[in-house]
Design a protein around this motif. Structure first.
Motif, PDB file in Angstrom:
ATOM      1  N   GLU A  69       0.881  -1.161   0.000  1.00 33.57           N
ATOM      2  CA  GLU A  69       0.000   0.000   0.000  1.00 33.57           C
ATOM      3  C   GLU A  69       0.918   1.210   0.000  1.00 33.57           C
ATOM      4  OE1 GLU A  69      -2.009   3.388   1.313  1.00 33.57           O
ATOM      5  OE2 GLU A  69      -0.649   2.374   2.678  1.00 33.57           O
ATOM      6  N   ASP A  70       0.697   2.126  -0.923  1.00 26.89           N
ATOM      7  CA  ASP A  70       1.682   3.184  -1.195  1.00 26.89           C
ATOM      8  C   ASP A  70       1.477   4.483  -0.425  1.00 26.89           C
ATOM      9  OD1 ASP A  70      -0.415   4.501  -2.411  1.00 26.89           O
ATOM     10  OD2 ASP A  70       0.417   4.405  -4.412  1.00 26.89           O
ATOM     11  N   TRP A  71       0.761   4.465   0.656  1.00 25.87           N
ATOM     12  CA  TRP A  71       0.535   5.628   1.506  1.00 25.87           C
ATOM     13  C   TRP A  71      -0.433   6.643   0.909  1.00 25.87           C
ATOM     14  CZ3 TRP A  71       5.336   5.038  -0.833  1.00 25.87           C
ATOM     15  CH2 TRP A  71       5.717   6.040  -1.710  1.00 25.87           C
ATOM     16  N   GLU A  72      -0.925   6.410  -0.299  1.00 25.37           N
ATOM     17  CA  GLU A  72      -1.891   7.320  -0.923  1.00 25.37           C
ATOM     18  C   GLU A  72      -3.136   6.577  -1.385  1.00 25.37           C
ATOM     19  OE1 GLU A  72       0.140   9.379  -4.037  1.00 25.37           O
ATOM     20  OE2 GLU A  72       1.245  10.649  -2.648  1.00 25.37           O
ATOM     21  N   GLY A  73      -3.324   5.359  -0.929  1.00 26.91           N
ATOM     22  CA  GLY A  73      -4.496   4.580  -1.314  1.00 26.91           C
ATOM     23  C   GLY A  73      -4.277   3.654  -2.489  1.00 26.91           C
ATOM     24  N   GLY A  74      -3.117   3.695  -3.116  1.00 23.61           N
ATOM     25  CA  GLY A  74      -2.828   2.797  -4.230  1.00 23.61           C
ATOM     26  C   GLY A  74      -2.179   1.517  -3.739  1.00 23.61           C
ATOM     27  N   TRP A  75      -2.342   0.459  -4.484  1.00 19.47           N
ATOM     28  CA  TRP A  75      -1.794  -0.848  -4.115  1.00 19.47           C
ATOM     29  C   TRP A  75      -1.018  -1.416  -5.290  1.00 19.47           C
ATOM     30  CZ3 TRP A  75      -2.830  -3.151   0.682  1.00 19.47           C
ATOM     31  CH2 TRP A  75      -3.774  -2.488   1.459  1.00 19.47           C
ATOM     32  N   THR A  76       0.055  -2.144  -4.987  1.00 17.67           N
ATOM     33  CA  THR A  76       0.854  -2.807  -6.006  1.00 17.67           C
ATOM     34  C   THR A  76       1.193  -4.205  -5.515  1.00 17.67           C
ATOM     35  OG1 THR A  76       1.834  -0.680  -6.617  1.00 17.67           O
ATOM     36  CG2 THR A  76       2.926  -2.665  -7.440  1.00 17.67           C
ATOM     37  N   ARG A  77       1.066  -5.179  -6.401  1.00 16.19           N
ATOM     38  CA  ARG A  77       1.386  -6.567  -6.069  1.00 16.19           C
ATOM     39  C   ARG A  77       2.754  -6.908  -6.636  1.00 16.19           C
ATOM     40  NH1 ARG A  77      -2.056 -12.062  -7.317  1.00 16.19           N
ATOM     41  NH2 ARG A  77      -0.280 -13.463  -7.110  1.00 16.19           N
ATOM     42  N   TYR A  78       3.561  -7.602  -5.821  1.00 20.56           N
ATOM     43  CA  TYR A  78       4.886  -8.056  -6.242  1.00 20.56           C
ATOM     44  C   TYR A  78       4.981  -9.554  -6.008  1.00 20.56           C
ATOM     45  CZ  TYR A  78       6.070  -3.146  -6.387  1.00 20.56           C
ATOM     46  OH  TYR A  78       6.076  -1.809  -6.687  1.00 20.56           O
ATOM     47  N   ASP A  79       5.288 -10.281  -7.053  1.00 15.90           N
ATOM     48  CA  ASP A  79       5.416 -11.736  -6.955  1.00 15.90           C
ATOM     49  C   ASP A  79       6.859 -12.123  -6.663  1.00 15.90           C
ATOM     50  OD1 ASP A  79       2.680 -12.470  -7.433  1.00 15.90           O
ATOM     51  OD2 ASP A  79       2.971 -11.806  -9.484  1.00 15.90           O
ATOM     52  N   VAL A  80       7.385 -11.591  -5.574  1.00 15.21           N
ATOM     53  CA  VAL A  80       8.740 -11.896  -5.101  1.00 15.21           C
ATOM     54  C   VAL A  80       8.662 -12.076  -3.590  1.00 15.21           C
ATOM     55  CG1 VAL A  80       9.877 -10.584  -6.939  1.00 15.21           C
ATOM     56  CG2 VAL A  80       9.379  -9.466  -4.773  1.00 15.21           C
ATOM     57  N   GLY A  81       9.674 -12.694  -3.026  1.00 12.20           N
ATOM     58  CA  GLY A  81       9.754 -12.826  -1.586  1.00 12.20           C
ATOM     59  C   GLY A  81      10.145 -11.509  -0.934  1.00 12.20           C
ATOM     60  N   PHE A  82      10.005 -11.439   0.387  1.00  7.01           N
ATOM     61  CA  PHE A  82      10.289 -10.201   1.096  1.00  7.01           C
ATOM     62  C   PHE A  82      11.753  -9.798   0.965  1.00  7.01           C
ATOM     63  CE2 PHE A  82      11.426  -7.819   4.983  1.00  7.01           C
ATOM     64  CZ  PHE A  82      10.657  -6.696   4.748  1.00  7.01           C
ATOM     65  N   ALA A  83      12.680 -10.759   1.046  1.00  8.99           N
ATOM     66  CA  ALA A  83      14.104 -10.417   0.946  1.00  8.99           C
ATOM     67  C   ALA A  83      14.414  -9.775  -0.403  1.00  8.99           C
ATOM     68  CB  ALA A  83      14.973 -11.656   1.161  1.00  8.99           C
TER      69      ALA A  83
END
Length: 108
Positions: A69-83
């Protein structure tokens, strides 16, 4: 950390997702009927000094992904691990949506 996770899960669980604009609804981005926080849902992993929150999506499978969540209401999905996500974020890649890079040279 545990307290922050519980408080974050509680706060995000209280959002009325049906009242949001379509571009602010992470259910559409992820193809989900509903959002759950904690348990078998989204787990907050980190927050930034810019106000964004990084969630691990536990789909009950080995193919978990991250939702930011980008702090402005937008969302982005990432298909990677946290590291991998953290590494890319720290070297200045856009890892909280478009034009979100914030490279800070020097030791971390």
């Amino acid at each position: 950390m545990g307290r922050w996770i519980r408080q974050t899960v509680r706060a995000w669980s209280e959002v009325d997702w049906d009242d949001l604009a379509p571009d602010e609804d992470p259910r559409l981005l992820c193809g989900l009927r509903s959002l759950r926080f904690g348990g078998d849902g989204l787990w907050p992993l980190a927050s930034s000094d810019r106000g964004g929150t990084v969630f691990l999506a536990d789909a009950g499978t080995a193919s978990a992904w991250l939702l930011v969540e980008d702090w402005e209401g937008g969302w982005t999905r990432y298909d990677v691990g946290f590291a991998e996500w953290l590494h890319r974020h720290l070297i200045g890649k856009d890892m909280a949506g478009p034009n979100s890079s914030a490279f800070h040279p020097g030791p971390v």
